[in-house]
Design a protein around this motif. Structure first.
Motif, PDB file in Angstrom:
ATOM      1  N   VAL A 151      -1.689   1.082  -4.390  1.00  0.00           N
ATOM      2  CA  VAL A 151      -0.851  -0.102  -4.246  1.00  0.00           C
ATOM      3  C   VAL A 151      -0.298  -0.105  -2.825  1.00  0.00           C
ATOM      4  N   PHE A 152      -0.141  -1.298  -2.273  1.00  0.00           N
ATOM      5  CA  PHE A 152       0.295  -1.462  -0.890  1.00  0.00           C
ATOM      6  C   PHE A 152       1.573  -2.289  -0.836  1.00  0.00           C
ATOM      7  N   LEU A 153       2.318  -2.084   0.229  1.00  0.00           N
ATOM      8  CA  LEU A 153       3.452  -2.950   0.528  1.00  0.00           C
ATOM      9  C   LEU A 153       3.380  -3.292   2.004  1.00  0.00           C
ATOM     10  N   GLN A 154       2.968  -4.518   2.283  1.00  0.00           N
ATOM     11  CA  GLN A 154       2.922  -5.006   3.658  1.00  0.00           C
ATOM     12  C   GLN A 154       4.295  -5.560   3.998  1.00  0.00           C
ATOM     13  N   MET A 155       4.905  -4.999   5.019  1.00  0.00           N
ATOM     14  CA  MET A 155       6.252  -5.388   5.400  1.00  0.00           C
ATOM     15  C   MET A 155       6.222  -6.003   6.791  1.00  0.00           C
ATOM     16  N   ASN A 156       6.556  -7.276   6.873  1.00  0.00           N
ATOM     17  CA  ASN A 156       6.593  -7.997   8.141  1.00  0.00           C
ATOM     18  C   ASN A 156       8.017  -8.425   8.464  1.00  0.00           C
ATOM     19  N   SER A 157       8.220  -8.792   9.702  1.00  0.00           N
ATOM     20  CA  SER A 157       9.542  -9.268  10.156  1.00  0.00           C
ATOM     21  C   SER A 157      10.642  -8.313   9.709  1.00  0.00           C
ATOM     22  N   LEU A 158      10.422  -7.052   9.952  1.00  0.00           N
ATOM     23  CA  LEU A 158      11.363  -6.042   9.489  1.00  0.00           C
ATOM     24  C   LEU A 158      12.710  -6.171  10.176  1.00  0.00           C
ATOM     25  N   LYS A 159      13.752  -5.848   9.408  1.00  0.00           N
ATOM     26  CA  LYS A 159      15.121  -5.928   9.884  1.00  0.00           C
ATOM     27  C   LYS A 159      15.758  -4.537   9.784  1.00  0.00           C
ATOM     28  N   PRO A 160      16.789  -4.284  10.561  1.00  0.00           N
ATOM     29  CA  PRO A 160      17.469  -2.976  10.452  1.00  0.00           C
ATOM     30  C   PRO A 160      17.933  -2.683   9.031  1.00  0.00           C
ATOM     31  N   SER A 164      15.834 -10.416  -1.104  1.00  0.00           N
ATOM     32  CA  SER A 164      16.035  -9.933   0.261  1.00  0.00           C
ATOM     33  C   SER A 164      14.729  -9.721   1.031  1.00  0.00           C
ATOM     34  N   VAL A 165      13.604  -9.622   0.321  1.00  0.00           N
ATOM     35  CA  VAL A 165      12.327  -9.374   1.001  1.00  0.00           C
ATOM     36  C   VAL A 165      11.322 -10.492   0.799  1.00  0.00           C
ATOM     37  N   LYS A 166      11.651 -11.448  -0.045  1.00  0.00           N
ATOM     38  CA  LYS A 166      10.721 -12.530  -0.359  1.00  0.00           C
ATOM     39  C   LYS A 166      10.345 -13.290   0.912  1.00  0.00           C
ATOM     40  N   GLY A 167       9.051 -13.506   1.089  1.00  0.00           N
ATOM     41  CA  GLY A 167       8.563 -14.204   2.274  1.00  0.00           C
ATOM     42  C   GLY A 167       8.265 -13.277   3.442  1.00  0.00           C
ATOM     43  N   ARG A 168       8.718 -12.036   3.368  1.00  0.00           N
ATOM     44  CA  ARG A 168       8.451 -11.068   4.446  1.00  0.00           C
ATOM     45  C   ARG A 168       7.568  -9.912   3.976  1.00  0.00           C
ATOM     46  N   PHE A 169       7.713  -9.522   2.726  1.00  0.00           N
ATOM     47  CA  PHE A 169       6.952  -8.404   2.164  1.00  0.00           C
ATOM     48  C   PHE A 169       5.899  -8.943   1.198  1.00  0.00           C
ATOM     49  N   THR A 170       4.769  -8.237   1.141  1.00  0.00           N
ATOM     50  CA  THR A 170       3.709  -8.582   0.197  1.00  0.00           C
ATOM     51  C   THR A 170       3.212  -7.323  -0.497  1.00  0.00           C
ATOM     52  N   ILE A 171       3.250  -7.338  -1.820  1.00  0.00           N
ATOM     53  CA  ILE A 171       2.711  -6.229  -2.595  1.00  0.00           C
ATOM     54  C   ILE A 171       1.309  -6.597  -3.050  1.00  0.00           C
ATOM     55  N   SER A 172       0.415  -5.613  -2.996  1.00  0.00           N
ATOM     56  CA  SER A 172      -0.962  -5.839  -3.433  1.00  0.00           C
ATOM     57  C   SER A 172      -1.513  -4.524  -3.979  1.00  0.00           C
ATOM     58  N   ARG A 173      -2.678  -4.595  -4.589  1.00  0.00           N
ATOM     59  CA  ARG A 173      -3.253  -3.374  -5.156  1.00  0.00           C
ATOM     60  C   ARG A 173      -4.767  -3.425  -5.082  1.00  0.00           C
ATOM     61  N   ASP A 174      -5.347  -2.240  -5.037  1.00  0.00           N
ATOM     62  CA  ASP A 174      -6.792  -2.069  -5.078  1.00  0.00           C
ATOM     63  C   ASP A 174      -7.069  -1.108  -6.226  1.00  0.00           C
ATOM     64  N   ASN A 175      -7.424  -1.646  -7.375  1.00  0.00           N
ATOM     65  CA  ASN A 175      -7.606  -0.800  -8.559  1.00  0.00           C
ATOM     66  C   ASN A 175      -8.786   0.154  -8.406  1.00  0.00           C
ATOM     67  N   ALA A 176      -9.769  -0.229  -7.629  1.00  0.00           N
ATOM     68  CA  ALA A 176     -10.915   0.659  -7.413  1.00  0.00           C
ATOM     69  C   ALA A 176     -10.517   1.927  -6.669  1.00  0.00           C
ATOM     70  N   LYS A 177      -9.449   1.808  -5.869  1.00  0.00           N
ATOM     71  CA  LYS A 177      -8.960   2.957  -5.098  1.00  0.00           C
ATOM     72  C   LYS A 177      -7.655   3.509  -5.649  1.00  0.00           C
ATOM     73  N   SER A 178      -7.212   2.970  -6.782  1.00  0.00           N
ATOM     74  CA  SER A 178      -5.957   3.424  -7.407  1.00  0.00           C
ATOM     75  C   SER A 178      -4.803   3.427  -6.417  1.00  0.00           C
TER      76      SER A 178
END
Length: 123
Positions: free
Chosen positions: A78-87, A62-76
């Motif tokens: 994790v991020f979730l970039q959410m684009n093209s959000l839907k209701p 349901s989120v593939k292609g719109r959401f991106t998970i990433s992490r910065d281990n130096a800062k401990s």
């Protein structure tokens, strides 16, 4: 172990939000991190996970292609970039941590959880 999620808010359909989750109390670089969400009246569901070093990610269809998970281990963190959000993305979003590895999609595999951050997408 403590997980602190932030970044939720109100956004119009088609907009973007970036969630963050900062961890403490565990060797962050040796944890699989995940995001789950729970919509009103529904069970919590898997959104995305990312491997220890960030080289492998998994997403719900349901989120593939719109959401991106990433992490910065130096800062401990994790991020979730959410684009093209839907209701239908409206939910409380939770970050979670596990020492396990591999393709982990079930919430029972995660042993530490953040408090959740509310994302509301208006139509």
């Amino acid at each position: 172990v403590q997980l602190q999620a932030s970044g939720g808010g109100l956004v119009q359909a088609g907009g973007s939000l970036r969630l963050s989750c900062t961890a403490s109390g565990r060797t962050f670089s040796r944890t699989t991190m995940g995001w789950f969400r729970q919509a009103p009246g529904k069970e919590r569901e898997f959104v995305a996970t990312i491997s220890w070093l960030g080289g492998t990610t998994y997403y719900a269809d349901s989120v593939k292609g719109r959401f991106t998970i990433s992490r910065d281990n130096a800062k401990s963190t994790v991020f979730l970039q959410m684009n093209s959000l839907k209701p239908e993305d409206t939910a409380v979003y939770f970050c979670a941590s596990t020492a396990g590895a591999g393709e982990i999609r079930t919430e029972t595999a995660f042993d530490y959880w953040g408090q959740g951050t509310l994302v509301t997408v208006s139509s």
